[in-house]
Motif scaffolding. Sequence first.
Motif, PDB file in Angstrom:
ATOM      1  N   LYS A   1      31.786  33.599  49.041  1.00  0.00           N
ATOM      2  CA  LYS A   1      33.146  33.158  48.714  1.00  0.00           C
ATOM      3  C   LYS A   1      33.589  33.705  47.349  1.00  0.00           C
ATOM      4  O   LYS A   1      34.749  34.084  47.166  1.00  0.00           O
ATOM      5  N   ILE A   2      32.653  33.718  46.405  1.00  0.00           N
ATOM      6  CA  ILE A   2      32.968  34.270  45.075  1.00  0.00           C
ATOM      7  C   ILE A   2      33.320  35.749  45.193  1.00  0.00           C
ATOM      8  O   ILE A   2      34.275  36.239  44.579  1.00  0.00           O
ATOM      9  N   ASN A   3      32.543  36.478  46.003  1.00  0.00           N
ATOM     10  CA  ASN A   3      32.818  37.901  46.228  1.00  0.00           C
ATOM     11  C   ASN A   3      34.209  38.106  46.823  1.00  0.00           C
ATOM     12  O   ASN A   3      34.977  38.981  46.401  1.00  0.00           O
ATOM     13  N   GLU A   4      34.539  37.284  47.823  1.00  0.00           N
ATOM     14  CA  GLU A   4      35.844  37.395  48.491  1.00  0.00           C
ATOM     15  C   GLU A   4      36.991  37.119  47.513  1.00  0.00           C
ATOM     16  O   GLU A   4      38.007  37.819  47.509  1.00  0.00           O
ATOM     17  N   LYS A   5      36.823  36.076  46.669  1.00  0.00           N
ATOM     18  CA  LYS A   5      37.873  35.722  45.709  1.00  0.00           C
ATOM     19  C   LYS A   5      38.047  36.797  44.642  1.00  0.00           C
ATOM     20  O   LYS A   5      39.163  37.097  44.214  1.00  0.00           O
ATOM     21  N   SER A   6      36.919  37.385  44.213  1.00  0.00           N
ATOM     22  CA  SER A   6      37.002  38.425  43.185  1.00  0.00           C
ATOM     23  C   SER A   6      37.691  39.675  43.731  1.00  0.00           C
ATOM     24  O   SER A   6      38.477  40.319  43.033  1.00  0.00           O
ATOM     25  N   ILE A   7      37.425  40.001  44.985  1.00  0.00           N
ATOM     26  CA  ILE A   7      38.083  41.161  45.615  1.00  0.00           C
ATOM     27  C   ILE A   7      39.565  40.874  45.830  1.00  0.00           C
ATOM     28  O   ILE A   7      40.418  41.756  45.687  1.00  0.00           O
TER      29      ILE A   7
END
Length: 203
Positions: free
Chosen positions: A140-146
């Motif tokens: 989820k962190i990866n998705e939000k950062s992208i």
Amino acid sequence: MRISRYILVFLVGFLIAKFWYQKKDNHQQKEEVRVVVNSIKNMSKLVISSGNFSEVYNFTDSKKYFYETISFDKKAIVTVNAKVEVGYDLSKLEIEVDSLAKKIYIHKIPKAAITIIPDVKYFDLQQSQFNAFSKNDLNKINEKSIEKIKQTVELTNLKKEAKTRFFEEISKIYQLSAIYGWEVVDKTNSRFLSDFKEVNLLK
């Protein structure tokens, strides 16, 4: 008899000349069509504008117990360095060439595609036994950062630059049609090529 001979020679000469010029005209027409078709095929297959972006993303999450008197926190500082490409795949450009009517029909234009190649790094990762980072949390962190990178791209000129480069490729078709006296017909029912014409009329 002499008159008949002259008439016969004239007719033979006329037919030979007509056949010669007709053959020459057909050859020129075939050559013209070949040049038009090959020029369209030889356009850049992929038009790309690229840029590098960096974002810092702070993540916090808390689990509270006993009427919120005890809290277990997990925190992370995430940096994202991403290469972003905005491009048009010209192999998806649908064009029909009508050699008899001397018309080039543009039926479909490709949509802009955004490609993000991220490099995500975690700093100051803090967690507890009762509130640890799971694989789902990290995804989820990866998705939000992208997603933050995508929002940043929208505020830049990257998409506009890619569109301009696409216009430069499309202009080759219009320039070629002007040279040979052909007509370009927009069958896309979109504002995209209308925007192109407006930009070129302003120049």
